[in-house]
Write a protein that holds these residues in place. Structure first.
Motif, short mmCIF file in Angstrom:
data_model
loop_
_atom_site.label_atom_id
_atom_site.label_comp_id
_atom_site.label_asym_id
_atom_site.label_seq_id
_atom_site.Cartn_x
_atom_site.Cartn_y
_atom_site.Cartn_z
N THR A 135 -10.66 31.23 -4.22
CA THR A 135 -10.46 32.06 -3.04
C THR A 135 -10.07 31.15 -1.89
O THR A 135 -10.70 30.12 -1.67
N LEU A 136 -9.01 31.56 -1.19
CA LEU A 136 -8.49 30.73 -0.12
C LEU A 136 -8.49 31.46 1.20
O LEU A 136 -8.39 32.69 1.27
N PHE A 356 -10.66 46.38 -6.67
CA PHE A 356 -11.25 45.04 -6.65
C PHE A 356 -12.29 44.86 -7.75
O PHE A 356 -13.25 45.62 -7.84
N GLY A 357 -12.09 43.83 -8.57
CA GLY A 357 -13.05 43.54 -9.62
C GLY A 357 -12.71 44.17 -10.95
O GLY A 357 -13.47 44.04 -11.91
N THR A 409 -16.31 45.16 -1.22
CA THR A 409 -15.16 44.25 -1.19
C THR A 409 -14.08 44.79 -0.26
O THR A 409 -13.52 44.04 0.55
N ALA A 410 -13.80 46.08 -0.39
CA ALA A 410 -12.77 46.69 0.45
C ALA A 410 -13.10 46.48 1.92
O ALA A 410 -12.23 46.19 2.74
N ASN A 442 -16.10 37.76 -0.17
CA ASN A 442 -16.02 38.82 -1.18
C ASN A 442 -14.58 39.26 -1.41
O ASN A 442 -14.08 40.13 -0.71
N THR A 443 -13.92 38.65 -2.39
CA THR A 443 -12.58 39.12 -2.77
C THR A 443 -12.64 39.84 -4.11
O THR A 443 -11.66 39.88 -4.84
N GLY A 444 -13.79 40.41 -4.41
CA GLY A 444 -13.92 41.19 -5.64
C GLY A 444 -15.03 40.64 -6.50
O GLY A 444 -15.11 39.44 -6.72
#
Lengths: 614, 78
Positions: A135-136, A356-357, A409-410, A442-444
Motif C-alpha cells: 500500500t502506497l 474492497f477485499g 474500507t470505503a 485500510n485499502t481493503g
C-alpha cells in the motif's frame, strides 16, 4: 485495439511469479465505453422438452436461476450429489456481455470449494498466484504484507489467493457441470414470472422458442443484483448507494510494469486519489482509478482520457493495448431473509457490497456451498426443511460481516468531512514511520471464510469456523478427498480409541437417526508416544483411522470427544462422544436450537400469492 | 532513557484497528471543523491520562510534531 482470443487452458505466462493481486470483485456498469474485451464461449439454445412435445414434465427437485459464480457453483454442487437440476440463464455465455471482466480475486475458501468441485487445477493453471501486496501513499510504501509467510505447510492445500477473470471461473464451472451430468443447463431462458404455494414453486420462462412453465420443489435464485424473483415477491433489501466513483482500465502492456500488487491511498498521478494495480490471467493488468465524486462516467472512460491517465502513471512512452474499460459506482444492499419458503437467495441478489477485499464473488460461492448440502439432505428426506433456515442464519451473518468490513474500507478511501480527512492524513503519515499505525491503513481487508455464531448447527466448542482443506495421511490425500470418498456426508472424528468405541456404539444404536455420516478415529501422530503404540491403538479401533496432525490442531479435540465436520468443511463443534451423533441428528431433524425463521415461514403466506416479474 | 522507564510503544497494539477507526470517525459525524478539533483535543487528553508516563507522553508529542519541526529535535524547556 484488437479482440483478445481466449484459450481457456493456455497457461498465463506470469503465473509462475509471485505476483501482485487484486482485491476487487463487484458489480460494474453494464455499459462499458470501449475495449474489444474477450471472446467468450457460447452454448446453443435447445428447445426444452416442455415446448418440444407440449407436455408437462412434472416436478423438478431444484431449479437454479442464473448462471453466474453463485448459480454455477450451486449447479456443480448439485451435480456432484447426483441431484437432477435445471439451470436457467437468460444469456448463452459466461460473464456479462461487454462487461466481461468483473471479480478477479478468489480466496482460499473458494479455491477449496473449486478443489471439491473438480476445477481447482484449471483455475490454478490459468490464474495468477500472488502473495505480496503493498500500500502506497505518494511515492512511499506505507504498508506491505506477504501472505506466503502465513501459509503454513500444515494449512490448506490451496493457496491464499488466485487472480483470474471471473468469466474464466464461470466457464470452468459451466463445463464442469455439463461434464458431471444430472444438471440441465438451459441457455437463453429468462424467468419472467414466479408463483409459490405450500408445496412447489412455478416459474414462467421465456425462450426463443416461446414461453413455458417449470415447476420445482425448490428454487435457488442466483440472478444477481437486480433479481426479478426477489422483486416479484416484493422482498425488502436495505440499500445504500455509494457516492464514490471509480473507473477500471484493463490493460495489456507491451513492456510489463514491475510485478507487484500495489494499492495507493493517495496516488500523485491520480490527483491524490486512490488507485489499484493488479495482474490477472493473459498478462492483463487491472488498473482501477478513484474518480472525482461528481465525475462524468462517459468522460472518464473515453479512450483519450484513459490514455492520459496511463501516461501519467507509466510515463510518455507507455505502450499498451486496452482490453476493457468500465466506470462504476458501488453500492451495498442486504436482503432481510435469504429464504422465502421454497425460494432461496444466493449471491448478489441477497447481498451486495463495495468491491474492497474481493468479498462479493467469494461470498456468493460460499452461499452456494453452504446451501446445497443442506438442500440435498432435505431432498433425501434426511433433514427437515427447517434446516434451510440455518442457511439464512449463517450466510446473512456472513453478509453483515462483509458489508461492515467493506463499508469501513470505503469510508477510509473516501473521507466524508475535513475531520475524517485529517484523521486519515494522520494515520498515513504516522504509518510511514511507525508500525503501529499501519494496521489502520485500510485499502481493503481480503476475503476470508466467514464465521457463524448463531445457527442450529452450532453444536459444541469450536463450532462455526471454516476448516481448512488440510493434508490427510490416507489415500484420500486431503480433507476434501476424505469427504469425497465418504460420499460427501458429514464426518465425525473421534479424539481417541475410547471416544471411537463410544461413537461406534452410538451409531450402531441408531443415535444418528436419519442422518448418514462417516466416522473416523483421528490419530495425531505428533502426540503418539511411539509408532508401536499408535499401531496398537489402530488394531483396537472401533472406527477406521486417519492421521492428520493438522486436522487435529484445527478441530481442537479434547480426550473423549467427537468433532463434527460438515460437508462444506465447517466445524459444527466438539462434543462428548456420547452426545455427538444424537445432537447432530436433532439439529438436522428439526433445525432445533434456533428456528426463528420457521415462524416467519408460516406467517408470510400472504406473500405466497401469485406474482409476476417484470 | 533509563532502562526502567517505559518507552513509547510503536509496534501495533490497538485491538481491532478497523473498529476503532470506524468509531472514531463516527464520533465526528455532524460536527463542524472547530468542534472536530475540540473533540480530538479532548480525546488526546483522555488517552494521555491512560498513558500516564511523562516520558512516554513527551516522546509521543515529539513524534507527532516531527513533520513541522524540520528535523530539529530539541528537548522541551525544563
Amino acid at each position: 485495439m484488437s479482440t483478445t482470443t481466449i484459450q481457456p487452458d493456455a497457461p498465463t505466462p506470469a503465473s509462475a511469479d509471485p505476483a501482485p493481486g487484486l482485491d476487487y470483485a463487484g458489480p460494474v456498469a453494464e455499459k462499458p465505453f470501449s475495449g474489444q474485451g474477450y471472446q467468450l464461449p457460447t452454448w446453443p439454445f435447445r428447445v426444452p422438452p416442455e415446448i418440444a412435445d407440449g407436455s408437462r414434465h412434472g416436478r423438478h427437485p431444484v431449479v437454479v436461476v442464473g448462471a453466474g459464480l453463485a448459480g454455477l457453483t450451486a449447479a456443480c454442487e448439485l451435480a456432484l450429489r447426483g441431484i437432477p437440476a435445471i439451470v436457467l440463464d437468460e444469456d448463452d455465455t459466461v460473464g456479462v456481455r461487454g462487461a466481461s471482466s468483473r471479480g478477479i480475486c478468489y480466496a482460499q475458501k473458494s479455491l477449496e470449494v473449486f478443489r471439491r468441485l473438480g476445477i481447482f487445477d484449471r483455475v490454478a493453471a490459468k490464474g495468477v498466484r500472488w502473495s505480496v501486496g503493498r500500500t502506497l501513499a505518494g511515492n512511499d510504501v506505507v504498508y506491505s504484507f506477504d501472505l506466503s509467510n502465513t501459509a503454513s505447510p500444515e494449512g490448506s492445500r490451496q493457496p491464499p489467493f488466485i487472480n483470474l477473470q471471473q468469466f474464466y471461473v464461470e466457464w470452468f464451472l459451466a463445463e464442469r457441470a455439463m461434464e458431471l451430468g444430472h444438471v440441465d443447463l438451459r441457455w437463453k431462458s429468462r424467468v419472467v414470472g414466479v408463483t409459490q404455494d405450500d408445496d412447489s414453486v412455478t416459474l414462467q420462462v421465456d425462450t426463443p422458442a416461446g414461453r413455458y412453465a417449470v415447476q420445482a420443489d425448490w428454487v435457488i435464485d442466483a440472478t444477481g443484483i437486480h433479481s426479478p424473483i426477489r422483486n416479484a415477491f416484493g422482498l425488502q433489501t436495505h440499500a445504500a448507494a455509494g457516492v464514490d466513483r471509480w473507473c477500471i482500465s484493463d490493460v495489456r502492456f507491451r513492456s510489463r510494469p514491475p510485478i507487484e500488487r500495489w494499492t495507493w491511498v493517495e496516488a500523485p498521478f491520480n490527483e491524490n486519489r486512490a488507485v489499484w494495480q493488479h495482474l490477472m490471467a493473459d498478462d492483463v493488468w487491472r488498473l482501477d482509478y478513484q474518480m472525482e465524486p461528481d465525475a462524468d462516467p462517459e468522460h472518464v472512460s473515453r479512450a483519450e482520457v484513459v490514455a492520459e491517465r496511463l501516461r501519467r502513471q507509466f510515463g510518455d512512452g507507455v505502450e499498451y493495448e486496452l482490453v476493457w474499460v468500465g466506470p462504476y459506482a458501488y453500492r451495498s444492499h442486504l436482503l432481510d431473509t435469504f429464504r422465502h419458503d421454497r425460494v432461496l437467495f444466493i449471491g448478489d441478489c441477497a447481498h451486495v457490497m463495495s468491491p474492497f477485499g474481493a468479498r462479493g464473488g467469494n461470498s456468493g460461492i460460499q452461499d452456494a456451498d453452504n446451501l446445497v448440502w443442506k438442500l440435498a439432505l432435505v431432498l433425501e428426506g434426511r433433514a427437515s426443511p427447517a434446516l434451510l433456515d440455518s442457511y439464512h442464519d449463517e450466510r446473512r451473518e456472513g453478509a453483515i460481516q462483509n458489508i461492515t468490513i467493506t463499508n469501513r474500507t470505503a469510508r477510509f478511501l473516501s473521507p466524508r468531512s475535513p475531520a475524517e480527512r485529517m484523521i486519515r492524513n494522520a494515520i498515513v503519515s504516522l504509518a510511514r514511520e511507525f508500525p503501529f499505525a499501519q494496521p489502520l491503513v485500510n485499502t481493503g481487508r481480503l476475503s476470508s471464510a466467514n464465521t457463524y455464531s448463531g445457527s442450529c448447527l452450532v453444536l459444541g466448542r469450536g463450532a462455526g469456523r471454516s476448516i481448512q482443506n488440510v493434508a490427510i495421511d490416507a489415500p484420500a490425500g486431503d480433507l476434501a478427498g476424505l469427504l469425497e470418498g465418504g460420499g460427501l456426508r458429514t464426518m465425525l472424528f473421534a479424539a481417541d480409541a475410547a471416544a471411537a468405541r463410544t461413537l461406534a456404539a452410538c451409531l450402531s444404536a441408531g443415535d444418528a437417526g436419519r442422518v448418514s455420516v462417516t466416522a473416523w478415529l483421528l490419530a495425531d501422530d505428533a502426540q503418539a508416544p511411539d509408532a508401536g503404540a499408535a499401531a496398537n491403538a489402530d488394531a483396537d479401533a472401533a472406527l477406521p483411522v486417519v492421521r492428520s496432525p493438522a486436522l487435529a490442531r484445527q478441530l481442537g479435540l479434547a480426550a473423549g470427544e467427537v468433532a463434527i465436520v460438515r460437508p462444506d468443511l465447517y466445524h459444527a463443534g466438539c462434543l462428548p462422544a456420547t452426545d455427538a451423533a444424537a445432537r447432530l441428528a436433532r439439529a438436522l431433524d428439526a433445525g432445533s436450537g434456533a428456528a426463528p425463521h420457521e415462524q416467519a415461514s408460516t406467517t408470510t403466506s400472504a406473500a405466497r400469492r401469485a406474482v409476476h416479474a417484470r | 532513557m533509563p532502562a526502567d522507564q517505559p518507552a513509547m510503544r510503536t509496534a501495533p497494539n490497538i485491538e481491532d484497528p478497523d473498529a476503532f477507526h470506524a468509531r472514531w470517525v463516527a464520533a465526528h459525524e455532524g460536527l463542524t471543523e472547530q468542534q472536530s478539533f475540540e473533540l480530538n483535543a479532548r480525546l488526546v487528553l483522555l488517552l494521555a491520562n491512560q498513558v500516564g508516563s511523562a516520558q512516554v507522553l513527551a516522546a509521543c508529542i515529539d513524534a507527532a510534531a516531527k513533520p513541522w519541526r524540520h528535523g530539529e529535535l530539541q528537548a522541551p524547556p525544563a
